[in-house]
Write an enzyme that holds these catalytic residues in place. Structure first.
Site, short mmCIF file in Angstrom:
data_model
loop_
_atom_site.label_atom_id
_atom_site.label_comp_id
_atom_site.label_asym_id
_atom_site.label_seq_id
_atom_site.Cartn_x
_atom_site.Cartn_y
_atom_site.Cartn_z
N ASP A 104 -16.65 -3.81 9.27
CA ASP A 104 -16.95 -2.66 8.41
C ASP A 104 -18.07 -3.04 7.46
OD1 ASP A 104 -14.92 -2.95 5.49
OD2 ASP A 104 -15.55 -4.52 6.86
N HIS B 216 0.83 -1.21 0.00
CA HIS B 216 0.00 0.00 0.00
C HIS B 216 0.86 1.25 0.00
CE1 HIS B 216 -3.34 -2.63 0.45
NE2 HIS B 216 -2.84 -3.15 1.54
N ASP C 40 -8.12 -10.32 8.33
CA ASP C 40 -8.95 -9.17 7.96
C ASP C 40 -8.33 -8.39 6.83
OD1 ASP C 40 -9.30 -6.10 8.13
OD2 ASP C 40 -11.11 -6.92 9.01
N TYR C 41 -7.02 -8.03 7.01
CA TYR C 41 -6.33 -7.26 5.96
C TYR C 41 -6.40 -8.00 4.62
CZ TYR C 41 -3.87 -4.17 9.35
OH TYR C 41 -3.54 -3.24 10.31
N ASP D 5 -8.41 -6.50 1.45
CA ASP D 5 -7.69 -6.22 0.19
C ASP D 5 -8.29 -7.05 -0.94
OD1 ASP D 5 -4.41 -5.78 1.74
OD2 ASP D 5 -6.09 -4.41 1.50
N1 LIG Z 1 -12.25 -4.61 7.98
C1 LIG Z 1 -11.53 -3.62 7.47
N2 LIG Z 1 -12.15 -2.47 7.13
C2 LIG Z 1 -11.37 -1.49 6.61
C3 LIG Z 1 -9.99 -1.61 6.40
C4 LIG Z 1 -9.57 -0.38 5.85
C5 LIG Z 1 -8.21 0.03 5.43
N3 LIG Z 1 -7.16 -0.84 5.84
C6 LIG Z 1 -6.08 -0.93 4.89
C7 LIG Z 1 -4.89 -0.28 5.39
C8 LIG Z 1 -3.94 -1.17 5.64
C9 LIG Z 1 -4.42 -2.52 5.47
O1 LIG Z 1 -3.49 -3.30 4.80
C10 LIG Z 1 -5.67 -2.35 4.68
O2 LIG Z 1 -5.39 -2.53 3.33
C11 LIG Z 1 -10.69 0.42 5.74
N4 LIG Z 1 -11.75 -0.27 6.19
C12 LIG Z 1 -13.17 0.07 6.15
O3 LIG Z 1 -13.63 -0.30 4.86
C13 LIG Z 1 -14.65 0.61 4.44
C14 LIG Z 1 -14.13 1.34 3.22
O4 LIG Z 1 -14.18 0.46 2.12
P1 LIG Z 1 -14.10 1.11 0.63
O5 LIG Z 1 -15.32 2.02 0.52
O6 LIG Z 1 -14.12 -0.09 -0.28
O7 LIG Z 1 -12.78 1.88 0.59
C15 LIG Z 1 -14.88 1.55 5.60
O8 LIG Z 1 -15.84 1.00 6.49
C16 LIG Z 1 -13.52 1.53 6.29
O9 LIG Z 1 -13.60 1.89 7.66
C17 LIG Z 1 -9.37 -2.84 6.76
O10 LIG Z 1 -8.15 -3.07 6.61
N5 LIG Z 1 -10.19 -3.80 7.28
#
Ligand SMILES: Nc1nc2c(c(CN[C@H]3C=C[C@H](O)[C@@H]3O)cn2[C@@H]2O[C@H](COP(=O)(O)O)[C@@H](O)[C@H]2O)c(=O)[nH]1
Length: 341
Positions: free
Chosen positions: A239, A53, A314-315, A319
């Protein structure tokens, strides 16, 4: 502060009493089997948080920890009413949507010399300054901009008054315990208290509080102040994308009635029965996938405790959801406008 059951206990209770959402045990096992070969690969590991990222910080210092705190304080509600009309941010010749548009706007501000990750700045930001920093490259603004302004000021003032202005102070106070850091966040930062009532019982999800602990662990590369020995005690972060991918992978199911409401784009309220069931079953489903993955590795005589936990699962799933948007277009996500996820 009021005591709520942990997200894992809450998830178990919700899954046992859920009417419109069900966890498919066989489906969860199949997902674990399909992830088995990937789980020991690089993209499943902690290093992926930086290597995969480009917008995430490269360093592991105080500034990087403060970047994580700011971003996770605003890490909610990026979805748009119409897919073709959404908030987008252009940064270094690339256009970002959703969560990544938030990160792009933060990095754009830093490049412009705006100290957006400094508590002394965001504690007193005006609404106009917030609108400027998070301005859109389309005619669609970032959703809930007034709420974002409020939580920024609130969190900045608390950081300044109680923790010397840096989230790194909070991290150091928790002596390498993820659970201690989680509870410090919940006790001190009200906007992170992601709770509900289900079948007359209090339940918790703590999505932003848990992802803040996880992203702190990741940005510090699991070393030094970030070497949390209990990181595996966290759950996945409930989420609106993880439920979508779990249904897509057939590890979780919606009733026909719920599917109909989701397909119609119904706007749910935070705490609605259907929303609580979706979020609780997602956490419980991923706990089962993690358990099955551990068992598969144990059968092979490999102890993967350090490599398999809900954070890394989760990550990976989140992704995956980003990279398979097209394949998942028939699975609707649940729509709630709130500051919790
Ligand atoms: N469960 C979970 N939810 C996560 C993330 C992340 C960002 N994490 C990144 C950063 C480093 C890691 O490597 C991940 O790549 C954002 N969100 C949630 O998603 C939604 C946005 O979605 P979209 O509209 O498609 O962008 C929103 O509710 C946001 O709060 C996660 O990791 N896990």
């Amino acid at each position: 502060m009021e005591v709520f059951p942990s997200p894992l206990e809450s998830a178990k209770f919700i899954a046992e009493h859920s009417k419109d959402v069900s966890v498919d045990e066989e489906g969860a096992r199949r997902v674990a089997e399909s992830l088995f070969d990937k789980a020991s690969a690089a993209e499943f590991g902690l290093a992926g948080w930086k290597s995969l990222h480009e917008l995430n910080p490269r360093t592991a210092d105080k500034e990087a920890v403060d970047w994580v705190f700011l971003v996770d304080t605003l890490n909610f509600s990026f979805w748009s009413e119409q897919e073709e009309r959404k908030y987008l941010v252009k940064y270094k010749n690339k256009t970002y949507s959703g969560y990544w548009s938030l990160c792009a706007a933060v990095n754009r501000a830093l490049d412009e010399g705006i100290p957006i990750t400094s508590a002394s700045y965001f504690a007193t930001m005006t609404l106009d300054q917030v609108r400027h920093v998070f301005r859109s490259d389309t005619e669609v603004p970032l959703p809930l901009i007034e709420e974002r302004h409020r939580v920024l000021n609130e969190s900045g003032i608390i950081l300044l008054e109680k923790f010397g202005g840096s989230f790194l102070t909070c991290v150091k106070m928790c002596e390498k315990s993820a659970q201690k850091l989680l509870h410090l966040i919940l006790e001190n930062f009200p906007s992170y208290r992601d709770e509900a009532v289900f079948e007359k019982k209090k339940v918790s999800f703590y999505k932003r509080a848990q992802i803040l602990v996880a992203d702190t662990w990741s940005v510090l590369e699991g070393k030094g102040d970030g070497s949390f020995d209990d990181i595996s005690s966290l759950t996945i972060f409930a989420d609106y994308r993880i439920p979508q991918v779990l249904v897509h992978l057939k590890a979780m199911k919606y009733s026909e009635e719920l599917m109909k409401k989701l397909r119609e784009g119904k706007l749910f309220q935070s705490g609605d029965k259907e929303e609580v069931e979706i979020r609780g079953c997602s956490i419980w489903c991923c706990a089962l996938i993690c358990k099955h993955l551990q068992e598969l590795y144990q059968k092979k005589g490999q102890d993967m405790h350090e490599k398999i936990n809900a954070v890394l699962l989760d990550y990976y799933l989140w992704d995956y959801a980003r990279d398979h948007r097209e394949d998942m277009k028939d699975i609707p996500f649940h729509r709630v406008r709130c500051i919790y996820y």
